[in-house]
Design an enzyme around this catalytic site. Structure first.
Site, PDB file in Angstrom:
ATOM      1  N   HIS A   1     -23.145  12.805  31.021  1.00  0.00           N
ATOM      2  CA  HIS A   1     -23.144  14.222  31.398  1.00  0.00           C
ATOM      3  C   HIS A   1     -24.280  14.538  32.371  1.00  0.00           C
ATOM      4  CE1 HIS A   1     -21.034  14.298  27.380  1.00  0.00           C
ATOM      5  NE2 HIS A   1     -20.181  14.923  28.153  1.00  0.00           N
ATOM      6  N   HIS A   2     -24.802  13.513  33.060  1.00  0.00           N
ATOM      7  CA  HIS A   2     -25.917  13.807  33.972  1.00  0.00           C
ATOM      8  C   HIS A   2     -25.461  14.720  35.104  1.00  0.00           C
ATOM      9  CE1 HIS A   2     -23.974  10.626  36.252  1.00  0.00           C
ATOM     10  NE2 HIS A   2     -24.716  10.927  37.285  1.00  0.00           N
TER      11      HIS A   2
ATOM     12  N   LYS B   1     -12.857   9.179  30.657  1.00  0.00           N
ATOM     13  CA  LYS B   1     -11.535   8.534  30.702  1.00  0.00           C
ATOM     14  C   LYS B   1     -10.778   8.901  29.444  1.00  0.00           C
ATOM     15  CE  LYS B   1      -9.345   5.676  33.498  1.00  0.00           C
ATOM     16  NZ  LYS B   1      -9.565   5.582  34.945  1.00  0.00           N
TER      17      LYS B   1
ATOM     18  N   LYS C   1     -15.393  13.280  34.855  1.00  0.00           N
ATOM     19  CA  LYS C   1     -14.127  13.077  35.569  1.00  0.00           C
ATOM     20  C   LYS C   1     -13.581  11.693  35.283  1.00  0.00           C
ATOM     21  CE  LYS C   1     -11.487  14.539  39.083  1.00  0.00           C
ATOM     22  NZ  LYS C   1     -10.372  14.229  38.196  1.00  0.00           N
TER      23      LYS C   1
HETATM   24  P1  NAD Z   1       0.646   2.567  37.632  1.00  0.00           P
HETATM   25  O1  NAD Z   1       1.145   2.801  36.269  1.00  0.00           O
HETATM   26  O2  NAD Z   1       1.112   3.462  38.726  1.00  0.00           O
HETATM   27  O3  NAD Z   1       0.941   1.063  38.096  1.00  0.00           O
HETATM   28  C1  NAD Z   1       0.644  -0.094  37.372  1.00  0.00           C
HETATM   29  C2  NAD Z   1       1.703  -1.125  37.726  1.00  0.00           C
HETATM   30  O4  NAD Z   1       1.343  -2.393  37.182  1.00  0.00           O
HETATM   31  C3  NAD Z   1       3.080  -0.749  37.157  1.00  0.00           C
HETATM   32  O5  NAD Z   1       4.042  -0.816  38.177  1.00  0.00           O
HETATM   33  C4  NAD Z   1       3.295  -1.815  36.082  1.00  0.00           C
HETATM   34  O6  NAD Z   1       4.653  -2.124  35.880  1.00  0.00           O
HETATM   35  C5  NAD Z   1       2.525  -2.979  36.662  1.00  0.00           C
HETATM   36  N1  NAD Z   1       2.189  -3.999  35.661  1.00  0.00           N
HETATM   37  C6  NAD Z   1       1.965  -3.852  34.341  1.00  0.00           C
HETATM   38  N2  NAD Z   1       1.685  -5.029  33.754  1.00  0.00           N
HETATM   39  C7  NAD Z   1       1.736  -5.954  34.744  1.00  0.00           C
HETATM   40  C8  NAD Z   1       1.551  -7.356  34.773  1.00  0.00           C
HETATM   41  N3  NAD Z   1       1.225  -8.034  33.675  1.00  0.00           N
HETATM   42  N4  NAD Z   1       1.699  -7.991  35.959  1.00  0.00           N
HETATM   43  C9  NAD Z   1       2.025  -7.316  37.078  1.00  0.00           C
HETATM   44  N5  NAD Z   1       2.200  -5.974  37.105  1.00  0.00           N
HETATM   45  C10 NAD Z   1       2.059  -5.299  35.959  1.00  0.00           C
HETATM   46  O7  NAD Z   1      -0.955   2.584  37.503  1.00  0.00           O
HETATM   47  P2  NAD Z   1      -2.006   2.776  38.668  1.00  0.00           P
HETATM   48  O8  NAD Z   1      -2.384   4.202  38.714  1.00  0.00           O
HETATM   49  O9  NAD Z   1      -1.546   2.093  39.903  1.00  0.00           O
HETATM   50  O10 NAD Z   1      -3.266   1.996  38.042  1.00  0.00           O
HETATM   51  C11 NAD Z   1      -3.428   0.598  38.159  1.00  0.00           C
HETATM   52  C12 NAD Z   1      -4.881   0.240  37.956  1.00  0.00           C
HETATM   53  O11 NAD Z   1      -5.680   0.946  38.915  1.00  0.00           O
HETATM   54  C13 NAD Z   1      -5.450   0.592  36.589  1.00  0.00           C
HETATM   55  O12 NAD Z   1      -6.425  -0.366  36.243  1.00  0.00           O
HETATM   56  C14 NAD Z   1      -6.114   1.925  36.848  1.00  0.00           C
HETATM   57  O13 NAD Z   1      -7.155   2.205  35.921  1.00  0.00           O
HETATM   58  C15 NAD Z   1      -6.672   1.682  38.240  1.00  0.00           C
HETATM   59  N6  NAD Z   1      -6.985   2.911  38.989  1.00  0.00           N
HETATM   60  C16 NAD Z   1      -6.039   3.851  39.235  1.00  0.00           C
HETATM   61  C17 NAD Z   1      -6.374   4.976  39.977  1.00  0.00           C
HETATM   62  C18 NAD Z   1      -5.348   6.018  40.381  1.00  0.00           C
HETATM   63  O14 NAD Z   1      -5.693   6.904  41.186  1.00  0.00           O
HETATM   64  N7  NAD Z   1      -4.117   5.962  39.923  1.00  0.00           N
HETATM   65  C19 NAD Z   1      -7.684   5.155  40.426  1.00  0.00           C
HETATM   66  C20 NAD Z   1      -8.633   4.162  40.165  1.00  0.00           C
HETATM   67  C21 NAD Z   1      -8.264   3.050  39.442  1.00  0.00           C
END
Ligand code: NAD
Length: 471
Positions: free
Chosen positions: A63-64, A105, A69
């Site tokens: 909370h700094h 998160k 977010k």
């Molecule tokens: P998403 O749900 O849109 O996509 C994830 C994809 O990975 C899906 O299509 C899923 O079917 C696929 N998947 C699942 N298991 C798998 C496997 N074993 N092998 C291959 N593909 C697999 O999620 P996202 O928003 O794209 O998030 C993906 C990663 O990015 C997460 O670690 C998330 O924390 C990180 N992230 C997301 C955001 C964002 O803005 N959405 C921001 C920062 C970080």
């Protein structure tokens, strides 16, 4: 594979930076710990009338700065350890890209694919209600965003529930980001994380010395790339990397992976998957039934963009990529990261590389608080000035600028232009900050991740000291 504790992994990496930092142990301990975690269970009435009890969490790591977010994910492996780890990464991520938020998160333990749209709406609205009841959501408190298994649709349900439950909050739309545009979203947010990954990868490839060290030429052009996960982040990262000159040779989804050393068109693969229901069977590509094998394909750049703990001590020896671009959060375990570093690979750390999402979420939050679209007040003004400058040049030189060129040069920026440009600036600046720290400790072969932690911890520690909490 032994169970890997994600928060422990994050803190193992944190501890590697501690030796290089001048701050007192108390301040470091405060930064390292997760401030608050809320675990809630609630019932869901399935469409058929059966009742299921779901588990959900929200962690606020630091909370700094307020609000906190971080995304909300829907996945079967969501648990307390995971949300705490991801919240911690958010704290460091925000600090690295100078976004004035603490880290948070959330997640619901649910496989979204097995629930109808109506069921998911009930889950999302109920979880939002629970967050409101405990003050774990609000424009100045804690602001969720999309993550694995959630998107603009879920964010829309969240803002609508928040609106319904709170009275006369003129800033209610700022309670969540990643919303659809008519619900107060900002143009460019959906693509932001993947676009940021592209900017980060492209910037890293610009340093000829670094590329030479791993046996590669300068520049993204022609580099062979494998992407794991074709969701929001993976799809956009693959698309922009391809547009930037990278060759997509491998793509993996949960049902399997495909490989073609000559390259594949990302849009064509997505179309094929939509039509056939599987990534497998794409014309010209070889099928890999075991999806994880995609990580071991020969390539220059590997982009894990699905989930955490994908590269571990079990498969690290078989990883051939020279650059591992962590688009997902925590895809490489701490030990596997050390092994890759020893092999001489470059890891572009998650807490920097996927910060494009939170950066543009910050822009969305600012838009919601200012109640005006970016560029609305200035677009026409800038266009008029540009036209006047061009007219002055034409008059002075006696030469005419062609109509289409005139339009291109004089055009005032739209919201999306401003968002993308702010994102590009952020990703380039932040990479250079981290790289400069790493250069200071070049002799010690410091990984970029440790440099990123040093960068983040210094900023957070300074903020605590400015608050007068620590001497
Ligand atoms: P998403 O749900 O849109 O996509 C994830 C994809 O990975 C899906 O299509 C899923 O079917 C696929 N998947 C699942 N298991 C798998 C496997 N074993 N092998 C291959 N593909 C697999 O999620 P996202 O928003 O794209 O998030 C993906 C990663 O990015 C997460 O670690 C998330 O924390 C990180 N992230 C997301 C955001 C964002 O803005 N959405 C921001 C920062 C970080």
């Amino acid at each position: 594979m032994a169970h890997i504790k994600f928060f422990e992994q994050v803190n193992k990496n944190f501890d590697k930076a501690v030796d290089y930092l001048p701050h007192p142990p108390g301040i470091l301990e405060q930064i390292r710990n997760c401030n608050s975690v809320y675990h809630v269970t609630f019932p869901l009435m399935r469409d058929g009338g059966k009742v299921e009890v779901l588990h959900a969490w929200r962690a606020e790591h630091s909370h700094h700065k307020l609000p906190t977010k971080g995304g909300i994910r829907y996945a079967m492996n969501v648990n307390e350890d995971e949300v705490m780890a991801l919240a911690a990464l958010m704290t460091y991520k925000c600090a690295i890209v100078d976004v004035p938020f603490g880290g948070a998160k959330g997640g619901v333990r649910i496989n979204g694919r097995q629930y109808s749209k109506h069921e998911l709406e009930r889950v999302t609205r109920r979880f939002t209600f629970e967050l409101i009841r405990k003050s774990f959501i609000g424009p100045g408190i804690d602001v969720p965003a999309p993550d694995y298994g959630t998107g603009a649709r879920e964010m829309s349900w969240i803002v609508d529930t928040y609106n319904a439950m709170t009275e006369n909050d003129v800033n209610a739309f700022a309670c969540v980001t990643g919303k659809p545009i008519p619900q107060g979203g900002v143009r460019g947010r959906t693509e932001a994380t993947g676009r940021g990954v592209f900017f980060g990868v492209r910037e890293a490839c610009e340093f000829a010395d670094d590329m030479k060290r791993v046996g590669l030429e300068k520049g993204l052009e022609g580099k062979k790339v494998v992407v794991q996960g074709l969701g929001n982040v993976g799809y956009h990262a693959a698309k922009f990397i391809q547009e930037g000159g990278g060759i997509i040779v491998g793509l993996a989804e949960y049902e399997g992976a495909i490989y073609n050393p000559a390259g594949m068109d990302v849009e064509a693969v997505v179309k094929h998957r939509k039509n056939s229901g599987s990534i497998l069977g794409f014309p010209g590509a070889k099928d890999l039934k075991a999806s994880l094998e995609a990580l071991e394909l020969p390539c220059d750049i590997l982009v894990p963009a699905a989930l955490e703990n994908q590269i571990t001590m079990d498969n690290v020896d078989r990883i051939q990529a020279k650059i591992i671009a962590e688009a997902a959060n925590g895809p490489v375990t701490a030990d596997a990261g050390d092994a890759l570093q020893e092999k001489g690979a470059i890891i572009l750390p998650d807490m920097y590389l996927n910060a494009g999402g939170v950066t543009v979420s910050y822009f969305e939050w600012l838009k919601n608080l200012s109640h005006v679209r970016f560029g609305r007040m200035t677009k026409r003004f800038e266009e008029d000035i540009n036209k006047k400058i061009l007219k002055t040049i034409e008059d002075a030189t006696g030469k005419k600028v062609s109509g289409s060129l005139l339009d291109r040069i004089s055009r005032g920026p739209e919201e999306e232009d401003l968002v993308n440009s702010g994102l590009e600036e952020t990703m380039i600046n932040s990479y250079n900050q981290i790289r400069e720290i790493r250069e200071e400790y070049k002799k010690e072969n410091m990984p970029l991740r440790t440099a990123a932690f040093i960068c983040a911890i210094n900023k957070i520690a300074n903020s605590y000291q400015d608050l007068g909490i620590f001497p």
